[in-house]
Write a protein that holds these residues in place. Structure first.
Motif, PDB file in Angstrom:
ATOM      1  N   HIS A  31     -16.300  18.207  44.529  1.00  0.00           N
ATOM      2  CA  HIS A  31     -15.022  17.500  44.394  1.00  0.00           C
ATOM      3  C   HIS A  31     -15.331  16.023  44.129  1.00  0.00           C
ATOM      4  CE1 HIS A  31     -10.721  16.845  45.578  1.00  0.00           C
ATOM      5  NE2 HIS A  31     -11.173  15.730  46.147  1.00  0.00           N
ATOM      6  N   ASP A  33     -13.940  12.331  43.544  1.00  0.00           N
ATOM      7  CA  ASP A  33     -12.759  11.492  43.777  1.00  0.00           C
ATOM      8  C   ASP A  33     -12.786  10.270  42.866  1.00  0.00           C
ATOM      9  OD1 ASP A  33     -11.350  12.827  45.980  1.00  0.00           O
ATOM     10  OD2 ASP A  33     -13.199  12.459  47.094  1.00  0.00           O
ATOM     11  N   HIS A  64     -10.608  14.997  41.173  1.00  0.00           N
ATOM     12  CA  HIS A  64      -9.387  14.567  41.857  1.00  0.00           C
ATOM     13  C   HIS A  64      -9.070  13.148  41.405  1.00  0.00           C
ATOM     14  CE1 HIS A  64      -7.257  13.635  45.949  1.00  0.00           C
ATOM     15  NE2 HIS A  64      -6.432  13.606  44.938  1.00  0.00           N
ATOM     16  N   MET A  66      -7.149   9.975  41.523  1.00  0.00           N
ATOM     17  CA  MET A  66      -6.221   9.132  42.278  1.00  0.00           C
ATOM     18  C   MET A  66      -6.066   7.851  41.469  1.00  0.00           C
ATOM     19  SD  MET A  66      -7.699  10.067  46.003  1.00  0.00           S
ATOM     20  CE  MET A  66      -9.180  10.657  45.212  1.00  0.00           C
ATOM     21  N   ASP A 173      -7.005  18.452  51.363  1.00  0.00           N
ATOM     22  CA  ASP A 173      -7.972  17.371  51.160  1.00  0.00           C
ATOM     23  C   ASP A 173      -7.693  16.238  52.136  1.00  0.00           C
ATOM     24  OD1 ASP A 173      -9.748  15.508  50.236  1.00  0.00           O
ATOM     25  OD2 ASP A 173      -8.804  15.229  48.279  1.00  0.00           O
TER      26      ASP A 173
HETATM   27 ZN    ZN Z   1     -10.117  14.129  47.062  1.00  0.00          ZN
END
Ligand code: ZN
Ligand code: DX5
Length: 221
Positions: A31, A33, A64, A66, A173
């Motif tokens: 994963h 970020d 992911h 953001m 998460d």
């Molecule tokens: Zn994350």
């Protein structure tokens, strides 16, 4: 139900990403970020780094995002060869079009929700998605405390996903550990991000297997 563990490298050694990824062979994905210091008050890595990681690992890449302006930037991560791309619904003006663009690039399309964002307004678009990511901390930093108040939303999301009749993964998460993973699995999550729990463990790969075992046990109850 298959239970997937997708460790986050946020608390790993960011100067040695391929080395850190090779420490978790049992993980179902890694994963990554991506933070832009606009959508969240932190800055991590972006597309050029993801492109380099792609060249150096066969691992399933679970991105992911953001980041603000997800509509503009998310498709490029799918084009770069990531298997799954999560954008935040709070950062997208056209989530249906965006999910379709990600799928058109051959990746799984996933939509993320911050802890206070409800799932219900998105019921009719779930069929456009391959995964829903439910944040169980406010996004931005690893190592935060799990928010139990998200558990009812995990349950409601699982119900809505079941209604679609499609195999849409429900990912949690933030603050997921040996202590909290059972609650998440019982509520209906099947895909678990764990950052500090995995990378602060003496043996990260053993921790991946321990987390998965706990999730499977919880699901049987
Ligand atoms: Zn994350
Ligand atoms: C937080 C990130 C998470 C985080 C998880 O905004 O999206 O993926 O790194 O780390 P832990 O498991 O330590 O909460």
């Amino acid at each position: 139900m298959a239970m997937r563990i997708t460790p986050s490298i946020l608390n790993a050694d960011l100067s040695n990403l391929t080395g850190e990824i090779s420490r978790i062979p049992s993980a179902d994905a890694v994963h990554l970020d991506v933070m832009d210091n606009h959508f969240v008050p932190n800055l991590t890595l972006g597309l050029p780094v993801v492109e380099c990681i792609r060249k150096n690992t066969e691992k399933f890449l679970d991105i992911h995002l953001m980041i603000a302006n997800a509509d503009r930037w998310a498709p490029a991560y799918a084009e770069a060869g990531a298997e799954s791309v999560t954008f935040h619904v709070e950062a997208s003006d056209a989530p249906i079009r965006l999910a379709r663009e990600i799928r058109a690039q051959g990746a799984r399309a996933s939509m993320g929700l911050k802890p206070a964002t409800p799932i219900e307004p998105y019921e009719d678009m779930l069929a456009e998605l391959d995964m829903v990511l439910l944040m169980t901390v406010e996004p931005g930093f690893g190592g935060q405390k799990f928010l139990d108040l998200v558990l009812p939303k995990i349950r409601r999301t699982r119900e809505l996903v079941t209604k679609t009749g499609q195999d849409i993964w429900v990912q949690v998460d933030g603050g997921v550990s040996l202590e909290t993973i059972e609650r998440c699995a019982e509520a209906g999550a099947d895909t678990f991000v764990a950052g500090s729990a995995v990378y602060r463990a003496d043996d990260p790969d053993a921790m991946v297997n321990d987390l998965r075992d706990k999730a499977i046990q919880a699901c049987r109850h």
